[in-house]
Design a protein around this motif. Structure first.
Motif, PDB file in Angstrom:
ATOM      1  N   SER A 180      -5.257   5.363  -3.661  1.00  6.22           N
ATOM      2  CA  SER A 180      -5.202   6.752  -3.191  1.00  6.22           C
ATOM      3  C   SER A 180      -6.387   7.136  -2.326  1.00  6.22           C
ATOM      4  O   SER A 180      -6.312   8.090  -1.551  1.00  6.22           O
ATOM      5  CB  SER A 180      -5.150   7.699  -4.393  1.00  6.22           C
ATOM      6  N   TRP A 182      -8.835   8.725  -3.276  1.00  4.04           N
ATOM      7  CA  TRP A 182      -9.423   9.977  -3.746  1.00  4.04           C
ATOM      8  C   TRP A 182     -10.862   9.729  -4.189  1.00  4.04           C
ATOM      9  O   TRP A 182     -11.181   8.680  -4.753  1.00  4.04           O
ATOM     10  CB  TRP A 182      -8.638  10.521  -4.940  1.00  4.04           C
ATOM     11  N   GLY A 198     -14.872  15.037  -7.357  1.00  4.32           N
ATOM     12  CA  GLY A 198     -13.673  14.214  -7.343  1.00  4.32           C
ATOM     13  C   GLY A 198     -13.104  14.027  -8.735  1.00  4.32           C
ATOM     14  O   GLY A 198     -13.359  14.806  -9.652  1.00  4.32           O
ATOM     15  N   SER A 219     -10.215  16.434 -12.923  1.00  4.67           N
ATOM     16  CA  SER A 219     -10.909  16.411 -11.638  1.00  4.67           C
ATOM     17  C   SER A 219     -11.768  17.657 -11.485  1.00  4.67           C
ATOM     18  O   SER A 219     -11.491  18.694 -12.091  1.00  4.67           O
ATOM     19  CB  SER A 219      -9.885  16.348 -10.491  1.00  4.67           C
ATOM     20  N   HIS A 221     -11.923  19.176  -8.652  1.00  3.14           N
ATOM     21  CA  HIS A 221     -11.236  20.010  -7.658  1.00  3.14           C
ATOM     22  C   HIS A 221      -9.778  19.565  -7.567  1.00  3.14           C
ATOM     23  O   HIS A 221      -9.372  18.572  -8.184  1.00  3.14           O
ATOM     24  CB  HIS A 221     -11.914  19.912  -6.290  1.00  3.14           C
ATOM     25  N   ASP A 222      -9.000  20.310  -6.781  1.00  7.34           N
ATOM     26  CA  ASP A 222      -7.566  20.023  -6.678  1.00  7.34           C
ATOM     27  C   ASP A 222      -7.176  19.425  -5.341  1.00  7.34           C
ATOM     28  O   ASP A 222      -5.981  19.394  -4.990  1.00  7.34           O
ATOM     29  CB  ASP A 222      -6.757  21.292  -6.948  1.00  7.34           C
ATOM     30  N   GLU A 223      -8.127  18.947  -4.558  1.00  5.56           N
ATOM     31  CA  GLU A 223      -7.823  18.371  -3.248  1.00  5.56           C
ATOM     32  C   GLU A 223      -7.526  16.885  -3.404  1.00  5.56           C
ATOM     33  O   GLU A 223      -8.354  16.016  -3.104  1.00  5.56           O
ATOM     34  CB  GLU A 223      -8.998  18.613  -2.292  1.00  5.56           C
ATOM     35  N   LEU A 224      -6.313  16.609  -3.871  1.00  8.56           N
ATOM     36  CA  LEU A 224      -5.871  15.238  -4.119  1.00  8.56           C
ATOM     37  C   LEU A 224      -4.567  15.028  -3.349  1.00  8.56           C
ATOM     38  O   LEU A 224      -3.470  15.124  -3.907  1.00  8.56           O
ATOM     39  CB  LEU A 224      -5.655  15.008  -5.616  1.00  8.56           C
ATOM     40  N   PRO A 225      -4.649  14.755  -2.061  1.00 11.31           N
ATOM     41  CA  PRO A 225      -3.439  14.643  -1.229  1.00 11.31           C
ATOM     42  C   PRO A 225      -2.524  13.526  -1.724  1.00 11.31           C
ATOM     43  O   PRO A 225      -2.976  12.435  -2.062  1.00 11.31           O
ATOM     44  CB  PRO A 225      -3.995  14.338   0.161  1.00 11.31           C
TER      45      PRO A 225
END
Length: 456
Positions: A180, A182, A198, A219, A221-225
């Motif tokens: 991923s 991430w 992360g 995590s 944050h929620d920025e996990l494309p």
């Protein structure tokens, strides 16, 4: 006078409370991780303190007759299971003796300690895993528990103490998370750390009786494309996976999970059957990790409380999602459960409704020590299952101010249990009838115990 770096040879005679081997040098106690009673070992001193020494195991010169080949190839390094090299019979014997000695040494208690309810099986028992994550310098994802005494992850692809149904997910999930790209927050939520925010942990949970699975990514944050796409693929790969969740924990703290859990796909709870009742267990609520042993405790809990009259009332402090409240309600008690965490209270109420026990079990959100004296008024019995640190002075004082006839005290820390029992019994209000040890955590130094107290 011993010095750091000095090499010593010694016989190990006991285990410390964290599972370290215990030996002696010139009258001082020496703690040695990885050493077992009966071993003769060579150690290198790492810590020289006034009252004790800490040695690093260099070689086992003569192995203990109770030493075995650990079932996990990572046992020598991973800090998760300190007693894997000790055979099952010797581990059970040590836990029994350790509890008895702790009750006597700390509490001055010569209570009848019943034989340990040993675990069977001793592997594959954990229904939940929270696995730390990090990326190495070349970008490779590492997942595993921490090396003893450090924050260095011991990379693993499987863990034999986990339920096989979640153990089998680790390797493919590691591969997916590595692909991923991430970011991994291996500094525990420190937003100013070099690696930045992360992913922090991978959470897996299984219903031991139902087989339903929950997967939770923790995590900062929620920025996990691409998370939704992965969640769909995971649910297709594992049909028993009823939910994929994201828990947000942005704070630099040792608390593993944050207050917000988002459902990515499916739902954020699984079904379980426990003691003949139906339970919902959420991704972020507490439930005993050894379902079989927790069920074996229930009849002893009922024995400790004794036969109550038809309208007998019971207070379950630190009730969680109703794990013990609801079997007691089903047995005829009128139960009031107290719990600080609102999510657990909500789940307890849902579980009561699912089992048609709302008329016999109610659950309230409360900080237990603050309300305990008031809520004990008119109660015939009390169930205690506090956090590892045991009862606060305020909670102990509240119990003695409004003492119910019987107390069943479930503890995961023998030292805290011994302290609390001594205070309750020294008052002259209670006598300790018996203590029942039960092994919830085989291959580790932890032991659970149930104490039965009766008002004099």
């Amino acid at each position: 006078m011993a010095s750091v770096g000095e090499k010593l040879q010694m016989e190990i005679t006991d285990l410390g409370h964290d599972g370290q081997g215990v030996g002696r040098h010139d009258g001082q106690v020496v703690f040695v991780s990885g050493a077992l009673p009966g071993d003769t070992v060579e150690v290198r001193l790492q810590v020289v303190a006034r009252r004790h020494l800490v040695g690093q195991l260099q070689r086992v010169l003569t192995p203990s007759p109770d030493r075995r080949r650990p079932p996990c190839i990572l046992a020598d390094n991973c800090g998760g299971c300190s007693l894997q090299p000790l055979n099952d019979a010797a581990e059970a014997e040590w836990k029994q003796r350790s509890l008895e000695q702790t009750l006597q040494r700390i509490g001055g208690l010569n209570a009848p300690v019943r034989p340990l309810l040993a675990a069977d099986p001793t592997l594959g028992y954990r229904n939940r895993a929270l696995i730390p994550l990090e990326r190495s310098g070349d970008g490779t994802l590492r997942a595993g528990y921490y090396r003893r005494g450090s924050h260095r992850i011991v990379n693993m692809a499987r863990c034999p103490v986990l339920d096989p149904r979640i153990d089998a997910m680790i390797a493919p999930l590691k591969a997916d998370l590595e692909a991923s790209d991430w970011p991994i927050d291996r500094h525990g939520g420190d937003l100013e750390a070099e690696d930045g925010p992360g992913l922090r942990h991978l959470g897996l949970r299984v219903g031991a009786a139902t087989g339903e699975l929950l997967l939770t990514l923790i995590s900062s944050h929620d920025e996990l494309p691409g998370l939704e796409t992965l969640a769909d693929a995971w649910r297709q790969r594992w049909p028993e996976l009823v939910g994929v969740c994201l828990n947000l924990q942005p704070r630099p703290t040792n608390r593993l999970m944050g207050d917000e859990t988002r459902v990515i796909r499916g739902r954020d709870w699984l079904n379980e059957t426990f003691s003949g009742l139906r339970f919902r267990i959420a991704a972020d609520t507490f439930f005993q990790v050894n379902t079989r042993q927790a069920e074996r405790l229930v009849p002893h809990l009922m024995e400790a409380l004794g036969p109550g009259p038809g309208d007998a009332s019971l207070l379950d402090a630190y009730c969680g999602i109703g794990t013990y409240s609801l079997p007691l309600a089903a047995a005829g008690w009128h139960v009031t459960g107290l719990e600080l965490h609102p999510r657990a209270v909500a789940m307890a109420r849902l579980n009561a409704a699912a089992n048609e026990l709302e008329g016999r079990a109610q659950f309230d959100q409360a900080d237990v020590p603050l309300v305990l004296e008031e809520r004990l008024q008119g109660m015939q019995a009390l169930v205690l299952d506090p956090p590892r640190k045991g009862l606060s002075p305020a909670a102990t004082a509240a119990i003695l101010a409004a003492p119910p006839s019987r107390i069943a005290y479930v503890s995961c820390d023998p030292a805290a249990l011994a302290r609390d029992l001594a205070q309750l019994c020294a008052s002259g209000v209670y006598r300790l009838n018996w203590v029942q040890p039960i092994d919830f955590f085989p291959n580790t130094s932890h032991v659970e115990a149930l104490a039965a107290l009766e008002r004099r």
